[in-house]
Design an enzyme around this catalytic site. Structure first.
Site, PDB file in Angstrom:
ATOM      1  N   SER A  28     -22.426  50.143 -53.699  1.00  0.00           N
ATOM      2  CA  SER A  28     -21.317  51.184 -53.289  1.00  0.00           C
ATOM      3  C   SER A  28     -19.900  50.319 -53.216  1.00  0.00           C
ATOM      4  O   SER A  28     -19.858  49.371 -52.372  1.00  0.00           O
ATOM      5  CB  SER A  28     -21.432  51.915 -52.231  1.00  0.00           C
ATOM      6  OG  SER A  28     -22.772  52.576 -52.400  1.00  0.00           O
ATOM      7  N   HIS A  59     -24.523  55.399 -57.944  1.00  0.00           N
ATOM      8  CA  HIS A  59     -25.236  54.252 -58.760  1.00  0.00           C
ATOM      9  C   HIS A  59     -25.371  54.610 -60.109  1.00  0.00           C
ATOM     10  O   HIS A  59     -26.076  55.658 -60.249  1.00  0.00           O
ATOM     11  CB  HIS A  59     -26.581  54.065 -57.908  1.00  0.00           C
ATOM     12  CG  HIS A  59     -26.360  53.498 -56.573  1.00  0.00           C
ATOM     13  ND1 HIS A  59     -26.298  52.103 -56.378  1.00  0.00           N
ATOM     14  CD2 HIS A  59     -25.908  53.787 -55.438  1.00  0.00           C
ATOM     15  CE1 HIS A  59     -26.102  51.711 -55.157  1.00  0.00           C
ATOM     16  NE2 HIS A  59     -25.844  52.630 -54.512  1.00  0.00           N
ATOM     17  N   HIS A  81     -33.675  51.356 -54.161  1.00  0.00           N
ATOM     18  CA  HIS A  81     -33.585  51.369 -52.773  1.00  0.00           C
ATOM     19  C   HIS A  81     -35.202  51.684 -52.181  1.00  0.00           C
ATOM     20  O   HIS A  81     -35.955  52.499 -52.839  1.00  0.00           O
ATOM     21  CB  HIS A  81     -32.759  52.597 -52.197  1.00  0.00           C
ATOM     22  CG  HIS A  81     -31.282  52.328 -52.338  1.00  0.00           C
ATOM     23  ND1 HIS A  81     -30.756  52.711 -53.519  1.00  0.00           N
ATOM     24  CD2 HIS A  81     -30.382  51.883 -51.558  1.00  0.00           C
ATOM     25  CE1 HIS A  81     -29.627  52.466 -53.665  1.00  0.00           C
ATOM     26  NE2 HIS A  81     -29.089  51.763 -52.320  1.00  0.00           N
ATOM     27  N   TYR A  83     -35.944  53.527 -49.723  1.00  0.00           N
ATOM     28  CA  TYR A  83     -35.964  54.745 -49.137  1.00  0.00           C
ATOM     29  C   TYR A  83     -36.331  55.786 -50.349  1.00  0.00           C
ATOM     30  O   TYR A  83     -36.620  57.043 -50.133  1.00  0.00           O
ATOM     31  CB  TYR A  83     -34.877  55.225 -48.362  1.00  0.00           C
ATOM     32  CG  TYR A  83     -33.465  55.159 -48.992  1.00  0.00           C
ATOM     33  CD1 TYR A  83     -33.188  56.150 -49.912  1.00  0.00           C
ATOM     34  CD2 TYR A  83     -32.437  54.120 -48.871  1.00  0.00           C
ATOM     35  CE1 TYR A  83     -31.910  56.096 -50.432  1.00  0.00           C
ATOM     36  CE2 TYR A  83     -31.198  54.275 -49.279  1.00  0.00           C
ATOM     37  CZ  TYR A  83     -31.111  55.176 -50.481  1.00  0.00           C
ATOM     38  OH  TYR A  83     -29.614  54.988 -50.983  1.00  0.00           O
ATOM     39  N   GLU A  84     -36.008  55.310 -51.548  1.00  0.00           N
ATOM     40  CA  GLU A  84     -36.269  56.214 -52.756  1.00  0.00           C
ATOM     41  C   GLU A  84     -37.795  56.068 -53.242  1.00  0.00           C
ATOM     42  O   GLU A  84     -38.044  57.050 -53.898  1.00  0.00           O
ATOM     43  CB  GLU A  84     -35.424  55.763 -54.022  1.00  0.00           C
ATOM     44  CG  GLU A  84     -33.869  55.891 -53.901  1.00  0.00           C
ATOM     45  CD  GLU A  84     -33.437  55.242 -54.999  1.00  0.00           C
ATOM     46  OE1 GLU A  84     -33.019  56.266 -55.965  1.00  0.00           O
ATOM     47  OE2 GLU A  84     -32.891  54.189 -54.991  1.00  0.00           O
ATOM     48  N   ALA A 111     -22.367  48.912 -48.985  1.00  0.00           N
ATOM     49  CA  ALA A 111     -21.639  50.098 -48.145  1.00  0.00           C
ATOM     50  C   ALA A 111     -22.140  49.959 -46.942  1.00  0.00           C
ATOM     51  O   ALA A 111     -23.764  50.257 -47.034  1.00  0.00           O
ATOM     52  CB  ALA A 111     -21.172  51.256 -48.531  1.00  0.00           C
ATOM     53  N   MET A 218     -28.787  50.003 -45.600  1.00  0.00           N
ATOM     54  CA  MET A 218     -30.250  50.302 -46.047  1.00  0.00           C
ATOM     55  C   MET A 218     -30.408  49.611 -47.427  1.00  0.00           C
ATOM     56  O   MET A 218     -31.445  50.000 -48.245  1.00  0.00           O
ATOM     57  CB  MET A 218     -30.230  51.758 -46.461  1.00  0.00           C
ATOM     58  CG  MET A 218     -29.822  52.797 -45.275  1.00  0.00           C
ATOM     59  SD  MET A 218     -29.612  54.642 -45.769  1.00  0.00           S
ATOM     60  CE  MET A 218     -28.970  55.074 -44.205  1.00  0.00           C
ATOM     61  N   SER A 219     -29.764  48.302 -47.701  1.00  0.00           N
ATOM     62  CA  SER A 219     -30.150  47.881 -49.038  1.00  0.00           C
ATOM     63  C   SER A 219     -30.159  46.193 -48.867  1.00  0.00           C
ATOM     64  O   SER A 219     -30.044  45.615 -47.389  1.00  0.00           O
ATOM     65  CB  SER A 219     -29.478  48.268 -50.129  1.00  0.00           C
ATOM     66  OG  SER A 219     -28.060  47.766 -49.684  1.00  0.00           O
ATOM     67  N   ASN A 242     -18.010  53.646 -42.556  1.00  0.00           N
ATOM     68  CA  ASN A 242     -17.981  54.528 -41.470  1.00  0.00           C
ATOM     69  C   ASN A 242     -18.284  53.719 -39.960  1.00  0.00           C
ATOM     70  O   ASN A 242     -18.878  52.518 -40.085  1.00  0.00           O
ATOM     71  CB  ASN A 242     -19.218  55.607 -41.492  1.00  0.00           C
ATOM     72  CG  ASN A 242     -20.424  55.050 -41.703  1.00  0.00           C
ATOM     73  OD1 ASN A 242     -20.897  54.179 -42.653  1.00  0.00           O
ATOM     74  ND2 ASN A 242     -21.400  55.028 -40.490  1.00  0.00           N
ATOM     75  N   HIS A 259     -22.892  60.857 -45.941  1.00  0.00           N
ATOM     76  CA  HIS A 259     -22.748  60.144 -47.323  1.00  0.00           C
ATOM     77  C   HIS A 259     -21.455  60.755 -47.873  1.00  0.00           C
ATOM     78  O   HIS A 259     -20.830  59.853 -48.712  1.00  0.00           O
ATOM     79  CB  HIS A 259     -23.953  60.564 -48.145  1.00  0.00           C
ATOM     80  CG  HIS A 259     -23.905  59.518 -49.538  1.00  0.00           C
ATOM     81  ND1 HIS A 259     -24.119  58.275 -49.241  1.00  0.00           N
ATOM     82  CD2 HIS A 259     -23.835  59.855 -50.718  1.00  0.00           C
ATOM     83  CE1 HIS A 259     -24.112  57.713 -50.163  1.00  0.00           C
ATOM     84  NE2 HIS A 259     -23.931  58.537 -51.100  1.00  0.00           N
TER      85      HIS A 259
END
Length: 290
Positions: A28, A59, A81, A83-84, A111, A218-219, A242, A259
């Site tokens: 990101s 993405h 990811h 989480y996917e 990000a 998260m990556s 953020n 998000h």
């Protein structure tokens, strides 16, 4: 497996008639960097044998290969990811392929939320080190039989974020900041990698601050571990999108992270980040880091 990576590399070389210098994982904030590539060769992930894909907003799912300034680059537009539902080994396949293509230096971007309260939304942080909570919990990309052709069983990652690359990026950032009248500071610090996909609880944020974390996302961490395993040098860049909500009284008045906020902030600062990264790629002497 060796055969799987070899099949992917073969498919790429059928379309790419030149050697590659630098790999970029366009997280990101850098998804449109590939628009600056000259003579682009675009390969959809679906054209590569058993290659993962990303379903996350922002993405793309393509390799873009060509010239950026003085370098031949390969950009992964879209990362995979944990989480996917992808395994840790799936998430780092792109890094293994880059290494197999002869790339020795990669730029990894993401990000993230700012743990450090001095960080402002829109700042770029150069990653000096990371804490892989997801890896420490057993979801490490190197778990399982070791591929000795890629790297050692027990690789060190203490210097994978190359300090010389970091210093040169800071130099380019300051030049571009003055040239483009950019009003954000360049930060440096420690990236914390969690599994996601939920944002963190307030006490988790408080804990990560105590641990020395500067930003949380998260990556990235498994990709960098794999890069270290393959002997690659890494420039890691985090776009602060953020503010994290901890347990301090003044943080209860801040808006909840979402998000869409992340995507909106990326759009604001993306042109500047792309300008800095493209200039860095053009001018960096990668031979010094092999």
């Amino acid at each position: 497996t060796d055969a799987h990576i070899a099949a992917i590399v073969k498919a790429i070389y059928e379309k790419v008639p030149f050697d590659l210098d630098i790999g970029v994982i366009c997280g990101s904030g850098l998804s449109n960097l590939s628009a600056q590539i000259v003579n682009p060769i675009v390969i959809d992930y679906s054209e590569l044998p058993n290659f993962p894909h990303s379903a996350v907003m922002g993405h793309k799912n393509e390799l873009v290969i060509g010239q950026l300034g003085s370098k031949n680059v390969i950009c992964l537009r879209g990362r995979f990811h944990f989480y996917e539902g992808w395994s840790p080994k799936d998430t780092v396949l792109g890094v293994k392929v880059m290494a197999a293509l002869g790339v020795k230096t990669i730029i990894v971007t993401n990000a993230a939320g700012g743990l450090d309260k001095s960080f402002k939304v829109g700042d770029v942080m150069v990653i000096e080190d990371h804490i892989s909570i997801v890896g420490m919990a057993g979801n490490n990309c190197l778990v399982g039989p070791n591929d000795d052709k890629l790297g050692p069983r027990f690789p060190s990652i203490s210097s994978v974020y190359d300090s010389n690359l970091n210093k040169f990026f800071a130099q380019i950032h300051d030049e571009k900041k003055a040239e483009l009248n950019h009003d954000h500071e360049l930060r440096k610090g420690c990236y914390v990698g969690l599994s996601g996909p939920n944002y963190e609880s307030r006490h988790e944020i408080a804990m990560l601050r105590v641990c020395g974390g500067s930003a949380v996302g998260m990556s990235t961490v498994n990709e960098v571990v794999q890069a270290a395993h393959c002997g690659l040098k890494v420039l890691g860049l985090t776009l602060i999108t953020n503010a994290c909500l901890g347990t301090a009284a003044d943080e209860y008045d801040l808006p909840e992270p979402n998000h869409q906020e992340v995507v909106d902030e990326i759009k604001k600062v993306e042109p500047f980040v792309q300008s800095v990264v493209s200039t860095f790629i053009d001018r960096v002497d990668i031979e010094s880091y092999k």
